[in-house]
Design an enzyme around this catalytic site. Structure first.
Site, PDB file in Angstrom:
ATOM      1  N   ARG A  97      -7.052   0.332  13.095  1.00 45.09           N
ATOM      2  CA  ARG A  97      -5.786   0.953  12.708  1.00 45.09           C
ATOM      3  C   ARG A  97      -6.090   2.035  11.683  1.00 45.09           C
ATOM      4  NH1 ARG A  97      -4.949  -0.638   7.502  1.00 45.09           N
ATOM      5  NH2 ARG A  97      -5.307  -2.811   6.901  1.00 45.09           N
ATOM      6  N   ASN A 140      -5.600   3.586   7.906  1.00 47.64           N
ATOM      7  CA  ASN A 140      -5.577   2.926   6.612  1.00 47.64           C
ATOM      8  C   ASN A 140      -4.988   3.858   5.557  1.00 47.64           C
ATOM      9  OD1 ASN A 140      -6.062   0.549   5.102  1.00 47.64           O
ATOM     10  ND2 ASN A 140      -7.845   1.515   4.164  1.00 47.64           N
ATOM     11  N   GLU A 186       0.835  -1.215   0.000  1.00 45.50           N
ATOM     12  CA  GLU A 186       0.000   0.000   0.000  1.00 45.50           C
ATOM     13  C   GLU A 186       0.863   1.256   0.000  1.00 45.50           C
ATOM     14  OE1 GLU A 186      -3.020   0.833  -0.308  1.00 45.50           O
ATOM     15  OE2 GLU A 186      -4.372  -0.765   0.318  1.00 45.50           O
ATOM     16  N   ASP A 203     -10.218   1.114  -4.167  1.00 42.63           N
ATOM     17  CA  ASP A 203      -9.145   1.113  -3.163  1.00 42.63           C
ATOM     18  C   ASP A 203      -8.384   2.435  -3.239  1.00 42.63           C
ATOM     19  OD1 ASP A 203      -7.183   0.214  -1.284  1.00 42.63           O
ATOM     20  OD2 ASP A 203      -7.528  -1.841  -1.908  1.00 42.63           O
ATOM     21  N   ASN A 206     -10.717   4.756   2.198  1.00 49.00           N
ATOM     22  CA  ASN A 206      -9.731   4.645   1.127  1.00 49.00           C
ATOM     23  C   ASN A 206      -9.860   5.820   0.173  1.00 49.00           C
ATOM     24  OD1 ASN A 206      -7.644   2.638   0.622  1.00 49.00           O
ATOM     25  ND2 ASN A 206      -9.210   1.089   0.993  1.00 49.00           N
TER      26      ASN A 206
END
Length: 314
Positions: A121, A123, A24, A224, A172
């Site tokens: 968490r 992202n 990522e 995404d 995202n």
């Protein structure tokens, strides 16, 4: 009618033979002519100097999901328990060289939100055009479909905002138009698959007038990570579909670009002329192909925008 492009997509072997579990947050750092990215569950930041093929990596004490840089090269990272400033050391100790362990880092916690649930968490995250760092949180167990995630702003004064957008499942797709006045955000959870656009006040850093920009229920894959090109078009990784999709500023799909991995995760423009689109990917736990989890590069025929640096001092 959208066009399907077929420029050559190259797997970057210099990125390493071992696939990432969750590759990522690719970030092109022009000052080094290098691409950085993360492998979230491996708690690792990776750098590839593209011209020479030199690869370096740094392991962190917890999962790291997104990164940006300040003007000094210090990393601002969204991790499991908060936002951190990281100094990436170039020195390799004799012990680490002998053991094969990655390089050490200096880690300093900057801020943390009040997470809305257990097992969360940060992202996706990046800086707006003015150098404010934005990132969202998510519940790591996606099967729970828990909308406890929220989007936060971390400003140049080191202040973490209250949730700016809440009720997100899998945040995202952050991006900004070339003039900074439109902000993009997606929720990539299978039950959402939406991309929103906001009017963005560049002075205050406040997004307003949220509306659906693209509904991927009408297209392939899940939205995404994203990048915006110099024409103001929005490129989104269509996770589970092996595609990059480009939407015009009006929300019209005008290009589809097939890529080898089934789960492209995030894309970023880079290279000397910002004409290369780098694509990270995820390796599924079962049924993975030889391409899943690797890094790819493609020249899509358009140029990108320089990634903004964090405006504050870390």
């Amino acid at each position: 009618m959208s066009a399907t492009l077929n420029p050559r997509v190259e797997r970057l072997e210099g990125a390493g033979q071992a696939p990432a579990a969750t590759g990522e947050s690719p970030v092109w750092r022009a000052a080094e002519q290098a691409l950085y990215w993360v492998d979230i569950p491996a708690c690792k930041i990776v750098r590839l100097r593209v011209d020479s093929g030199q690869r370096s990596e740094w392991r962190l004490p917890e999962q790291v999901a997104c990164i940006a840089f300040d003007r000094h090269g210090t990393v601002l990272a969204g991790c499991e328990t908060g936002l951190f400033a990281l100094t990436l050391s170039e020195a390799v100790s004799a012990a680490s060289a002998a053991s094969g362990e990655p390089l050490a880092t200096s880690v300093r916690k900057l801020a943390a939100p009040e997470f809305g649930a257990d097992g969360m968490r940060f992202n996706d995250g990046r800086c707006d055009r003015q150098g404010r760092f934005w990132s969202g949180t998510m519940v790591q167990n996606m099967a729970a479909a828990n909308p406890a995630g929220a989007l936060y702003r971390f400003d140049a004064q080191g202040v973490l905002s209250a949730p700016v957008v809440d009720a997100l499942i899998t945040q995202n797709g952050l991006g900004w138009s070339p003039d900074g006045t439109t902000m993009y955000l997606s929720d990539s959870h299978p039950s959402r698959r939406l991309i929103w656009a906001f009017d963005y006040d560049i002075e205050s850093g406040e997004p307003r007038n949220r509306r659906v920009f693209a509904d991927l229920h009408h297209h392939a894959g899940r939205p995404d990570g994203a990048a915006v090109d110099a024409d103001g078009c929005y490129w989104i990784c269509a996770n589970d579909a092996g595609l990059l999709l480009r939407f015009t500023p009006e929300g019209k799909l005008d290009r589809q670009l097939p890529v080898p991995p089934t789960k492209p995760a995030m894309c970023a423009f880079g290279g000397r002329d910002l004409d290369t689109l780098f694509v990270t990917s995820i390796r599924p736990a079962t049924g993975a192909s030889e391409h899943d989890g690797h890094l790819f590069a493609v020249r899509p025929g358009v140029t990108g925008l320089a990634e903004p640096e964090f405006a504050g001092e870390l």
